[in-house]
Scaffold this motif. Sequence first.
Motif, PDB file in Angstrom:
ATOM      1  N   CYS A  81       0.858  -1.196   0.000  1.00  7.02           N
ATOM      2  CA  CYS A  81       0.000   0.000   0.000  1.00  7.02           C
ATOM      3  C   CYS A  81       0.889   1.240   0.000  1.00  7.02           C
ATOM      4  O   CYS A  81       1.984   1.235   0.562  1.00  7.02           O
ATOM      5  CB  CYS A  81      -0.938  -0.013   1.201  1.00  7.02           C
ATOM      6  SG  CYS A  81      -0.121   0.133   2.802  1.00  7.02           S
ATOM      7  N   PHE A  82       0.425   2.302  -0.611  1.00  2.00           N
ATOM      8  CA  PHE A  82       1.259   3.483  -0.816  1.00  2.00           C
ATOM      9  C   PHE A  82       1.640   4.200   0.480  1.00  2.00           C
ATOM     10  O   PHE A  82       2.790   4.634   0.630  1.00  2.00           O
ATOM     11  CB  PHE A  82       0.548   4.453  -1.756  1.00  2.00           C
ATOM     12  CG  PHE A  82       1.395   5.601  -2.203  1.00  2.00           C
ATOM     13  CD1 PHE A  82       1.167   6.886  -1.729  1.00  2.00           C
ATOM     14  CD2 PHE A  82       2.449   5.403  -3.078  1.00  2.00           C
ATOM     15  CE1 PHE A  82       1.953   7.946  -2.132  1.00  2.00           C
ATOM     16  CE2 PHE A  82       3.241   6.461  -3.483  1.00  2.00           C
ATOM     17  CZ  PHE A  82       2.989   7.731  -3.018  1.00  2.00           C
ATOM     18  N   PRO A  83       0.738   4.377   1.468  1.00  2.00           N
ATOM     19  CA  PRO A  83       1.101   5.181   2.646  1.00  2.00           C
ATOM     20  C   PRO A  83       2.286   4.648   3.430  1.00  2.00           C
ATOM     21  O   PRO A  83       3.084   5.425   3.961  1.00  2.00           O
ATOM     22  CB  PRO A  83      -0.183   5.151   3.498  1.00  2.00           C
ATOM     23  CG  PRO A  83      -1.273   4.897   2.518  1.00  2.00           C
ATOM     24  CD  PRO A  83      -0.683   3.976   1.499  1.00  2.00           C
ATOM     25  N   CYS A  84       2.454   3.337   3.502  1.00  3.38           N
ATOM     26  CA  CYS A  84       3.495   2.766   4.350  1.00  3.38           C
ATOM     27  C   CYS A  84       4.908   2.973   3.787  1.00  3.38           C
ATOM     28  O   CYS A  84       5.762   3.531   4.476  1.00  3.38           O
ATOM     29  CB  CYS A  84       3.211   1.289   4.596  1.00  3.38           C
ATOM     30  SG  CYS A  84       4.395   0.497   5.698  1.00  3.38           S
ATOM     31  N   PRO A  85       5.204   2.535   2.558  1.00  2.00           N
ATOM     32  CA  PRO A  85       6.573   2.763   2.072  1.00  2.00           C
ATOM     33  C   PRO A  85       6.919   4.239   1.947  1.00  2.00           C
ATOM     34  O   PRO A  85       8.066   4.634   2.204  1.00  2.00           O
ATOM     35  CB  PRO A  85       6.596   2.052   0.703  1.00  2.00           C
ATOM     36  CG  PRO A  85       5.179   1.896   0.320  1.00  2.00           C
ATOM     37  CD  PRO A  85       4.408   1.757   1.598  1.00  2.00           C
ATOM     38  N   LEU A  86       5.938   5.070   1.590  1.00  2.00           N
ATOM     39  CA  LEU A  86       6.183   6.510   1.523  1.00  2.00           C
ATOM     40  C   LEU A  86       6.400   7.085   2.921  1.00  2.00           C
ATOM     41  O   LEU A  86       7.389   7.771   3.194  1.00  2.00           O
ATOM     42  CB  LEU A  86       5.008   7.219   0.859  1.00  2.00           C
ATOM     43  CG  LEU A  86       5.031   8.754   0.936  1.00  2.00           C
ATOM     44  CD1 LEU A  86       6.180   9.304   0.118  1.00  2.00           C
ATOM     45  CD2 LEU A  86       3.703   9.338   0.477  1.00  2.00           C
ATOM     46  N   GLY A  87       5.483   6.774   3.832  1.00  2.00           N
ATOM     47  CA  GLY A  87       5.541   7.345   5.169  1.00  2.00           C
ATOM     48  C   GLY A  87       6.761   6.905   5.955  1.00  2.00           C
ATOM     49  O   GLY A  87       7.393   7.711   6.645  1.00  2.00           O
ATOM     50  N   THR A  88       7.127   5.615   5.860  1.00  2.00           N
ATOM     51  CA  THR A  88       8.283   5.148   6.626  1.00  2.00           C
ATOM     52  C   THR A  88       9.592   5.732   6.083  1.00  2.00           C
ATOM     53  O   THR A  88      10.526   5.987   6.851  1.00  2.00           O
ATOM     54  CB  THR A  88       8.357   3.608   6.623  1.00  2.00           C
ATOM     55  OG1 THR A  88       8.339   3.125   5.267  1.00  2.00           O
ATOM     56  CG2 THR A  88       7.187   3.012   7.401  1.00  2.00           C
ATOM     57  N   ALA A  89       9.667   5.970   4.768  1.00  2.00           N
ATOM     58  CA  ALA A  89      10.865   6.594   4.204  1.00  2.00           C
ATOM     59  C   ALA A  89      10.987   8.048   4.661  1.00  2.00           C
ATOM     60  O   ALA A  89      12.068   8.509   5.041  1.00  2.00           O
ATOM     61  CB  ALA A  89      10.831   6.516   2.679  1.00  2.00           C
ATOM     62  N   VAL A  90       9.869   8.761   4.641  1.00  2.61           N
ATOM     63  CA  VAL A  90       9.875  10.151   5.103  1.00  2.61           C
ATOM     64  C   VAL A  90      10.202  10.206   6.592  1.00  2.61           C
ATOM     65  O   VAL A  90      10.974  11.057   7.047  1.00  2.61           O
ATOM     66  CB  VAL A  90       8.515  10.813   4.813  1.00  2.61           C
ATOM     67  CG1 VAL A  90       8.418  12.175   5.509  1.00  2.61           C
ATOM     68  CG2 VAL A  90       8.308  10.968   3.314  1.00  2.61           C
TER      69      VAL A  90
END
Length: 490
Positions: A434-443
């Motif tokens: 899902c998009f929120p997790c890989p984006l959010g954890t990288a940020v």
Amino acid sequence: MEKPSLLPLLDARLPLTEEKVAEAARLAGVPLAQAWGVVRYYPRYRGLPQGRLLVDDPVARSRGFPGLLERADGTHPPLGLEALSPIYLRFTPEGRFLEWGGGWVSFREFRLPFALGRGRRLIPPEPILSLSQHRALGGFSWLRAWEAGQLTPERVLRAVEEAGLLGRGGAAFPTHVKMRAVAQGEPPKYLVANADESEPGNFKDRFLLEHHPFLVLEGALLSALAVGASRVYLYVREEFEAAILGLERAIGELGEAGLLPVPTEVFRSGGLYICGEETALLESMEGRRAEPRLKPPFPVERGLWGRPTLVQNVETLANLPLILREGPEAWRREEPKLFSLSGEVAEPGLYELPLGTPLGEALRRAGGEPSALKAALLGGAAGVFTRDFAFPLRYRERLPLGAGAVVAFGQEADLWEVLLGLAHFFQEESCGKCFPCPLGTAVQAEMVRRRERDKALLEDLARTLKGSLCGLGQSAYWAYQSLLEVEGAA
């Protein structure tokens, strides 16, 4: 298995070649593209790092991590070794080893020191590695009553319900609700013991598997009979090689003694944190990438191979024989919970304490003095930093208890360095579905690296991560948020 599973077929063909992958795909009845997707997803197929590796856990992060890392060729995710941290591993073409006692001990031989365990009900007086030892402690005493028809599935379900047992894997879902849902389903049905313990700070399940395998198997078989499961699988973290070998020996001994009423086998996990999420676990067992499923339907309705499946944590299952032997009321009077205590305490280890024990008292049991601590991490990576040492360690309270990990940090600890390790852990372990997790954890990892204290930015990050499909992403910011709260209260 109902179908040949891809992961065991690949394991049997290591090291892999194009021809071996194609053969495994054919035997599993899956497309070749799916087989290659699996090979490139799981660490042991795409190639493990070699050399001397530092186990990157919260304790090591608090003890001069940069200096520890200088003596290593790389890092490895937590392995339930926090009570012994810092720990180095050595991965070679000949196998995987742990630096211990002045030498290198194979993963196939290393068990957590039994002296780390402190308890009297879930933790035995000595390692119980034979059936005769387990039966001397009252093991399988209920089996005769079952065979005589005096103990029925309904009596077991009612006992679990009266005890009020909540799942010990972190979600604290009522155990009897899941059991009844599977019991009402149409066969074939399955039971899966979730032993993919990957949460930083936790080593309770590993300890039970390594030192009390018959208790875990007894609980699994009892639960399987109660819900009408036709097969039991123990899904064990693949690095716990000594535990896997011990379980396989125990299953063989039970079979020889005629005490294996339900076919039982060990399944080596995919080797990723996300594999602990029950639907991702089932996906990996079915030979796919370990990615969480959309729910509903839940596993109790459509689980392994689309059949009703009961997925339970190791500690949860280990409590079932105790509930039957002691009676629900007596068991509930001093409800046992295993806590993995590590960090700045004199005697790190696995402590069996009554639910509701104050955090400060738990730390003192391990030789820690709360007034000398900067904070404690409660619940692991998917947990929180706190200085509320009066907090009662029980479920459904203000702070998440998780599976029971408690890591103590002294005044000299750099909690931002600890948080950076957790942030990197989440970033690396995100499955990417899902998009929120890989984006959010990288940020988040970048924000923590900068030691960003802007609460508005953190709120934006939290809103993003809350949209994740599973608990990995949804809880990834909790430690970050709590660290700012601890700093503000200092």
